[in-house]
Design a protein around this motif. Sequence first.
Motif, PDB file in Angstrom:
ATOM      1  N   SER A 171       0.836  -1.196   0.000  1.00 22.33           N
ATOM      2  CA  SER A 171       0.000   0.000   0.000  1.00 22.33           C
ATOM      3  C   SER A 171       0.871   1.246   0.000  1.00 22.33           C
ATOM      4  CB  SER A 171      -0.915   0.004   1.231  1.00 22.33           C
ATOM      5  OG  SER A 171      -0.141  -0.010   2.422  1.00 22.33           O
ATOM      6  N   ARG A 172       0.315   2.345  -0.451  1.00 23.71           N
ATOM      7  CA  ARG A 172       1.079   3.581  -0.599  1.00 23.71           C
ATOM      8  C   ARG A 172       1.673   4.073   0.721  1.00 23.71           C
ATOM      9  NH1 ARG A 172       0.884   6.619  -5.156  1.00 23.71           N
ATOM     10  NH2 ARG A 172      -0.467   5.911  -6.840  1.00 23.71           N
ATOM     11  N   ASP A 173       0.951   3.852   1.832  1.00 28.16           N
ATOM     12  CA  ASP A 173       1.436   4.381   3.108  1.00 28.16           C
ATOM     13  C   ASP A 173       2.617   3.599   3.661  1.00 28.16           C
ATOM     14  OD1 ASP A 173       0.084   2.074   3.771  1.00 28.16           O
ATOM     15  OD2 ASP A 173      -0.839   2.911   5.577  1.00 28.16           O
ATOM     16  N   SER A 174       2.987   2.490   2.991  1.00 30.19           N
ATOM     17  CA  SER A 174       4.140   1.713   3.451  1.00 30.19           C
ATOM     18  C   SER A 174       5.318   1.815   2.488  1.00 30.19           C
ATOM     19  CB  SER A 174       3.755   0.236   3.625  1.00 30.19           C
ATOM     20  OG  SER A 174       3.433  -0.352   2.376  1.00 30.19           O
ATOM     21  N   VAL A 175       5.200   2.700   1.483  1.00 30.18           N
ATOM     22  CA  VAL A 175       6.243   2.860   0.468  1.00 30.18           C
ATOM     23  C   VAL A 175       6.675   4.311   0.411  1.00 30.18           C
ATOM     24  CG1 VAL A 175       6.804   2.646  -1.976  1.00 30.18           C
ATOM     25  CG2 VAL A 175       5.319   0.954  -0.900  1.00 30.18           C
ATOM     26  N   GLN A 176       7.974   4.539   0.454  1.00 27.79           N
ATOM     27  CA  GLN A 176       8.524   5.899   0.386  1.00 27.79           C
ATOM     28  C   GLN A 176       9.635   5.955  -0.644  1.00 27.79           C
ATOM     29  OE1 GLN A 176      10.216   7.313   4.063  1.00 27.79           O
ATOM     30  NE2 GLN A 176      11.152   9.099   3.107  1.00 27.79           N
ATOM     31  N   LEU A 177       9.534   6.883  -1.601  1.00 25.86           N
ATOM     32  CA  LEU A 177      10.617   7.094  -2.558  1.00 25.86           C
ATOM     33  C   LEU A 177      11.711   7.907  -1.877  1.00 25.86           C
ATOM     34  CD1 LEU A 177       8.768   7.856  -5.922  1.00 25.86           C
ATOM     35  CD2 LEU A 177       9.569   5.680  -5.013  1.00 25.86           C
ATOM     36  N   LEU A 178      12.960   7.575  -2.142  1.00 26.16           N
ATOM     37  CA  LEU A 178      14.077   8.172  -1.416  1.00 26.16           C
ATOM     38  C   LEU A 178      14.688   9.378  -2.117  1.00 26.16           C
ATOM     39  CD1 LEU A 178      15.843   4.888  -0.249  1.00 26.16           C
ATOM     40  CD2 LEU A 178      14.039   6.198   0.895  1.00 26.16           C
TER      41      LEU A 178
END
Length: 310
Positions: A171-178
Motif C-alpha cells: 500500500s502507498r502508506d508503506s512505500v517511500q521514494l528516497l
Amino acid sequence: MKISYRHVSTPEVAYRHISTPEDSSFVVKEFCQPRFTNTFHFHHGYELILIVKSEGKMYAGNKVMNYNEGEIYMFGPGLVHCFCNNSSPVGTDELAHAIIVQFTEDFIGKDFFDNLELRKIRELIQLSEYGIKFSKISSAVNTLFFQFQASQQMKNLIILLQILDELSLRSRDSVQLLTDDPRKIHYKDVDSKKLESVFKYVLENYAGHVDSKSAAALAYMNEAAFCRYFKKRTTKTFSQFVNEIRISHATKLLMGTDNGISEICYACGFDNISYFNRQFKIYQGTSPREYRKAFIESNVSAPSFRPTGD
C-alpha cells in the motif's frame, strides 16, 4: 541456473559490482558485523536489503534519513547509498545484521517482466531507480529472506520472485521514494571514496563543530573547489547536507526521548534555537514541537514519555 549465496562477516570494498559466477543469475549476501561498513557505493544492477538488526543513518541519492530494523530498501542501477549504524549499547555484543539480494535487470531472461501478469513487478523495478523504502513489512515477507539457501537454486529464484511480487503490492502508506529525481544526481566511480570520507566526518562530528575546510581536506581539495564539487554531485551545499543530518537526528530524538526542544537543538549541533526551528521547518514542514505532537497523536509506535516543554 545458479544462484550465488555468500555469508559476509568482514567488510567488503566500497564499490560493489554484481559480480557473480558466469552461470549465476543473482547473488544473496548476509552481513553480520559489529558495524556496517559506512561506505558510499552503487551498482550497475538492482539491490534489495532487509535490515534485520540495526538502526542509524542512511544516505541515498542525495538525501539523509534515519533507518531502523525491519525495513526493506530497494536501489536501482547507479543510485549511490550508504548505511551507517549506531554503536551498540555499552556492554553488549549486538551485531548489525542485513540480508542483501543483488540482481541484474535480465536475471530471469530478457523481457520476462514485460508479461502482463508481471507488470506490477516491472513497475517496482523501474521505480527503484529513485530508491524505495518499505516499512510496515509483514513477518511473512521478512521470513522469505531467511529461506534463501546455498543449495536450492530453483527455489531461491522462486523466493526472489515472491519477494518482488509482495513488495509490488504494498500500500502507498508503506512505500517511500528516497529521491526526487535521480537524473539530477551524477556520481562516478571515483566519487565514492571522496564522499565516503566526507560523510563519515559529518556523521562523527555533527553534534559538534563541522566545517567545509576540514571536509575539503579529507577529499584532497581546496575549500572552494570542494564546495563546487559537492554541490554539483549532490545538488545541495555542504551546509545543507550537514543540516539535513542534524535535522534527521532531531526527528529521532523528538520521537524517542522526552528531551526538551532546546536540549535537542544543542544535542544535534545547533547553537541557536531560532535557527534550529527555522531549519527544522524547512526540512520537515513543521516546527519541532508540532512534529512531536503529531507523532504522539498518530498512535504509531506511540512513545510512553510525556514531552517536557521548552
